[in-house]
Design a protein around this motif. Structure first.
Motif, PDB file in Angstrom:
ATOM      1  N   ALA B  73       0.874  -1.166   0.000  1.00 20.97           N
ATOM      2  CA  ALA B  73       0.000   0.000   0.000  1.00 20.97           C
ATOM      3  C   ALA B  73       0.911   1.214   0.000  1.00 20.97           C
ATOM      4  CB  ALA B  73      -0.875  -0.014   1.241  1.00 20.97           C
ATOM      5  N   GLY B  74       0.340   2.390   0.154  1.00 21.17           N
ATOM      6  CA  GLY B  74       1.178   3.587   0.272  1.00 21.17           C
ATOM      7  C   GLY B  74       2.004   3.490   1.540  1.00 21.17           C
ATOM      8  N   GLY B  76       2.408   5.296   4.191  1.00 16.33           N
ATOM      9  CA  GLY B  76       1.688   5.502   5.451  1.00 16.33           C
ATOM     10  C   GLY B  76       0.841   4.300   5.820  1.00 16.33           C
ATOM     11  N   ALA B  77       0.125   3.782   4.822  1.00 20.48           N
ATOM     12  CA  ALA B  77      -0.747   2.637   5.096  1.00 20.48           C
ATOM     13  C   ALA B  77       0.062   1.397   5.413  1.00 20.48           C
ATOM     14  CB  ALA B  77      -1.658   2.381   3.904  1.00 20.48           C
ATOM     15  N   ASN B  80       1.090   1.670   8.910  1.00 18.06           N
ATOM     16  CA  ASN B  80      -0.085   1.459   9.757  1.00 18.06           C
ATOM     17  C   ASN B  80      -0.434  -0.003   9.888  1.00 18.06           C
ATOM     18  OD1 ASN B  80      -0.541   4.022  10.511  1.00 18.06           O
ATOM     19  ND2 ASN B  80      -2.518   4.229   9.505  1.00 18.06           N
ATOM     20  N   TYR B  84      -1.132  -2.074  13.363  1.00 16.97           N
ATOM     21  CA  TYR B  84      -2.349  -2.828  13.701  1.00 16.97           C
ATOM     22  C   TYR B  84      -2.032  -4.304  13.935  1.00 16.97           C
ATOM     23  CZ  TYR B  84      -4.944   1.204  11.933  1.00 16.97           C
ATOM     24  OH  TYR B  84      -5.442   2.453  11.716  1.00 16.97           O
ATOM     25  N   ASP B 159       1.344  12.083  -1.825  1.00 10.65           N
ATOM     26  CA  ASP B 159       0.767  11.046  -0.962  1.00 10.65           C
ATOM     27  C   ASP B 159       1.668  10.687   0.206  1.00 10.65           C
ATOM     28  OD1 ASP B 159       1.662   8.124  -2.983  1.00 10.65           O
ATOM     29  OD2 ASP B 159       2.801   9.844  -2.265  1.00 10.65           O
ATOM     30  N   LYS B 160       2.566  11.574   0.575  1.00 13.85           N
ATOM     31  CA  LYS B 160       3.459  11.376   1.728  1.00 13.85           C
ATOM     32  C   LYS B 160       4.285  10.098   1.616  1.00 13.85           C
ATOM     33  CE  LYS B 160       0.625  13.826   5.051  1.00 13.85           C
ATOM     34  NZ  LYS B 160       0.013  13.795   6.344  1.00 13.85           N
ATOM     35  N   VAL B 264     -10.126  -0.289  14.608  1.00 17.29           N
ATOM     36  CA  VAL B 264     -11.456   0.323  14.596  1.00 17.29           C
ATOM     37  C   VAL B 264     -11.558   1.459  15.613  1.00 17.29           C
ATOM     38  CG1 VAL B 264     -13.897  -0.074  15.011  1.00 17.29           C
ATOM     39  CG2 VAL B 264     -12.576  -1.764  13.780  1.00 17.29           C
ATOM     40  N   SER B 265     -11.164   1.178  16.850  1.00 19.23           N
ATOM     41  CA  SER B 265     -11.356   2.199  17.887  1.00 19.23           C
ATOM     42  C   SER B 265     -10.195   3.160  17.971  1.00 19.23           C
ATOM     43  CB  SER B 265     -11.560   1.531  19.245  1.00 19.23           C
ATOM     44  OG  SER B 265     -10.344   0.883  19.620  1.00 19.23           O
ATOM     45  N   GLU B 267      -7.712   2.714  19.740  1.00 19.12           N
ATOM     46  CA  GLU B 267      -7.114   2.624  21.083  1.00 19.12           C
ATOM     47  C   GLU B 267      -6.122   1.472  21.157  1.00 19.12           C
ATOM     48  OE1 GLU B 267     -11.203   4.290  22.941  1.00 19.12           O
ATOM     49  OE2 GLU B 267     -10.671   2.196  23.243  1.00 19.12           O
TER      50      GLU B 267
END
Lengths: 225, 319, 230
Positions: B73-74, B76-77, B80, B84, B159-160, B264-265, B267
């Protein structure tokens, strides 16, 4: 004179198969049980349905009222207005003429009170009156009505028949209509045609029809009425 | 006629049912009866699009017995995804985003390596532009300044990504170009196009608009020397091999004890809710820095594009 | 999720010029393409529904197949046609909102036509004997059919609009997601995913849902008004 060798076959089932002759300017009532071919005959004469044998050719104006008319989501008045022929729409004189006729029918058929009501919300009888008014709005040379008062009560039928008679006097069309009421046939028609299983069983002037039925089938049919 | 119709319908339904069962059964067969070792890698589209990973995959799987699953993905993603807990190791090329990732505790130091960030190979970004450009530049920053001056079309990744971050740093700061992709300074609106898309799409746009673009050499060559023909007829390399244009690729093993985030949250997830296969990650990292892999990486691209697309570098091993 | 919802409200109240631009571009594009698709699609759908002709079944199958045109496929196809080297390259429509509208019209018209044909065929079949008997001309028949099918056609339009506003594959390719020019909500969401700004992506998605909700509420009021009259 209108002559036609009417035939309609659906697969193996023959719905209509006979030769008919109609004198111009005369009134014919077609009677018979359900499925005897009445509606089919009128459909073919109105060119809605294709004749299996040679195509039916007629050069005059044809007016047709099907057995059940679609009730449009328009007011009663507008429902009738849609029948105004286009070519004449632009000429104001003709416009007034049709407006006049529409108002006249609304009055004579007791539709005035509900003239603004949506046609889709009417009872069966009222819907049929609207359809009749729509059909009679214009002058036709050949007028074909399929059970025109089948949903009307006795009073409405009487009114409708009066309006129809006025129309006949005014325009002298060739009128062919089907009906379940032998009495109605007697009242309006010059000649009566009795159909069974797509064939003419008997045809005679209206008066003779009821008083002197010649065939067994017709005798039986009249007895059941 | 009616019976034929019925038979046809029955046959159709039967065919549909059989194909459903066949589909399910076939997929079941792919479920291995023994445990298969898998390493989950999160990488960027640029890396994947260069074709290197696809090329290395069969060799890796044969040498180590591990299967690898790559999600791209990009930048950033991709990072991420690791936060996760969806990856065992990441392979990206954006120092600016790698350092915070490690600082936040998501990286794990692997035995034998100096740091969590293992920068094992590099290539150069190249500045590409319209064929008619025959100017000579003293440096890539000089080229960028000329483009700004002439207000030539420039297509930015916007797109960073690693590429974008690099590009932003090459402009004169007076222009006000930053990596904040929501801001477009008034003065450059006419010619600076922030596309917000992947490298391939941006190159295509640059070709379309006869504009300039900063790209990694691998993607550029794969489009330029494409077996189906030159996809970028209006572009050629304007400037390359400047130290400012160095693009370094880094692997980072994901720390199994990191404070992973609920996607999702947003947190923190409770400790132990995410399992990271550190053995798999280490297997991957060790293989990618092995002699076999080094030879393969150096070779990659030489036949197809006339030169290697990646250069290996040292300096990441522990003393 | 909570953060995304919060962020969505923040954004909506913030009057951010980029957000305004993106929303405006999205609405401009979606309303235009769904309106054009509605006109063309209803015309085609009603024509097919109201006539029996040789090969009608084939046409209906083709129409329904086109309903499933993949957006990315249409995107690539139009890109090849309208890019500088393509047959329509001289029109200079590549990377413009106009081309995005064209792409969406290509995608959505078959859907409108197919849905119109499906929902109007029973109605048209009931109307046909009466309309034919009255020898009404084509325009009149079209007007009557649209009038009878107002309720259905509103639903069809909403579906068309929903497709337009949520489409991302084709508009990404033919529009290029250019900042302040061809960036719409869906392509912005995709970009924000790629930059790792998931919250922002989610917030934009929520705003998009609000827009869809508002449109549907307006349409429902219209529809229920019609429904009541029935």
């Amino acid at each position: 004179m209108i002559e036609i060798k009417a035939k309609k076959k659906y697969g193996d089932r023959i719905v209509l198969d006979d030769s008919f002759t109609f004198l111009e300017g005369k009134i014919y009532a077609v009677i018979g049980t359900n499925g005897s071919g009445k509606s089919t005959l009128l459909s073919i004469l109105s060119k809605q349905l294709k004749n299996d044998t040679e195509t039916f050719v007629y050069y005059g104006k044809i007016g047709y009222m099907p057995q059940s008319s679609y009730a449009f989501n328009l007011s009663v008045k507008n429902s009738i207005k849609i029948a105004i022929p286009d070519l004449e729409k632009s000429k104001t004189i003709k416009q007034d003429y049709y407006k006049f006729r529409i108002n006249r029918y609304l009055r004579e058929l007791d539709l005035e009170k509900i003239s603004r009501k949506k046609a889709s919300k009417l009872s069966g009888g009222e819907t049929q009156k609207v359809a009749l008014a729509r059909t009679l709005l214009c002058r036709h040379d050949l007028l074909l009505l399929d059970e025109p008062t089948s949903a009307m009560d006795i009073q409405a039928t009487a009114t409708a028949e009066k309006v129809l008679n006025d129309y006949i006097s005014e325009f002298n069309p060739t009128l062919i209509f089907s009906t379940h009421s032998v009495k109605q046939a007697e009242r309006i028609a010059d000649y009566v045609i009795f159909l069974k299983d797509g064939k003419i069983i008997e045809t005679a002037p209206a008066k003779e029809f009821l008083e002197n039925p010649k065939t067994e089938e017709l005798k039986q049919f009249l007895q059941e009425k | 006629m009616k019976t034929t119709k019925k038979v046809l319908v029955l046959v159709l339904v039967a065919v549909l049912l059989v194909s459903c069962f066949a589909f399910v059964a076939c997929n079941k067969d792919e479920q291995p009866t023994e445990e298969v070792k898998v390493v989950r890698i999160s990488t960027t589209t640029s890396v994947n699009d260069s074709g290197l990973m696809g090329y290395l995959q069969p060799f890796f799987e044969k040498d180590t017995g591990y299967k690898w699953e790559i999600a791209s993905a990009g930048t950033g993603a991709a990072i991420n995804a690791a936060k996760y807990g969806n990856a065992d190791v990441i392979l990206v090329h954006s120092k600016k985003q790698e350092e915070p990732f490690v600082e936040a505790g998501f990286g794990k130091k692997v035995n034998g390596y100096k740091s969590e960030r293992i920068s094992f190979m590099y290539n150069y970004f190249v500045l590409v532009g319209p064929t008619v450009d025959e100017s000579t530049y003293t440096s890539v920053k000089d080229a960028f300044a000329t483009i700004a001056n002439n207000e030539n079309n420039f297509i930015s990744r916007g797109d960073k990504s690693g590429t974008h971050t690099k590009e932003v740093g090459l402009w004169n700061s007076e222009l006000g170009i930053t990596d904040d992709v929501t801001k477009l300074p008034e003065g450059i609106k006419g010619w600076y196009i922030s596309a917000g898309q992947g490298m391939g799409a941006c190159l295509t746009m640059a070709n379309e608009k006869n504009g300039y673009c900063l790209t990694d050499k691998a993607t550029y060559l794969s489009f330029k020397n494409n077996p189906e023909g030159d996809k970028l007829p209006n572009l050629h390399i304007i400037y390359e091999e400047d130290n400012d244009l160095k693009n370094t690729y880094t692997m980072i093993a994901v720390n199994p004890d990191a404070k992973f985030i609920d996607s999702v949250s947003g947190e923190e997830l409770p400790a132990g809710s995410v399992t990271i296969d550190t053995v798999a990650a280490e297997t991957f990292i060790n293989w990618m820095t092995s002699e076999h892999a080094k030879a393969l990486i150096s070779f990659y691209g030489t036949t197809k594009y006339g030169g290697s697309l990646f250069t290996l570098q040292d300096g990441y091993l522990a003393a | 999720m909570k953060l995304a919802l919060q962020k969505a409200f923040e954004l909506m109240g913030s009057n951010d010029p980029l957000l305004t631009n993106i929303v405006n571009t999205t609405l401009r594009m979606a309303f235009t393409s769904s309106a054009i698709a509605l006109l063309l699609g209803v015309l085609i759908g009603l024509l097919v529904a109201s006539h029996e002709f040789y090969g009608k079944k084939v046409i209906v199958i083709i129409m329904r197949t086109l309903m499933g045109l993949p957006p990315v496929f249409v995107g690539i196809l139009l890109y090849l046609l309208f890019s500088g080297t393509g047959p329509f390259g001289s029109l200079k429509l590549i990377y413009s909102v106009d081309l995005m509208v064209i792409a969406q019209v290509v995608l959505i018209t078959p859907i409108v036509a197919g849905m119109t044909e499906t929902s109007m065929t029973p109605i048209v079949n009931k109307m046909r004997p009466t309309m034919k008997g009255l020898k009404l001309n084509g325009f009149k028949q079209f007007g009557l059919m649209v009038n009878e099918g107002k309720y259905q056609l509103i639903s069809v339009y909403l579906f068309a609009f929903a497709r337009a506003i949520s489409e991302v594959g084709a508009v990404q390719i033919v529009g290029g997601n250019i900042l302040y020019k061809t960036r719409v909500m869906t392509t912005a969401i995709a970009l924000n995913y790629n930059t790792g700004e998931f919250e922002l992506a989610m917030a934009l998605g929520i705003i998009l849902l609000f827009i869809a909700l508002a449109t549907n509420m307006v349409a429902a009021i219209l529809q229920f008004g019609l429904w009541k009259k029935k």
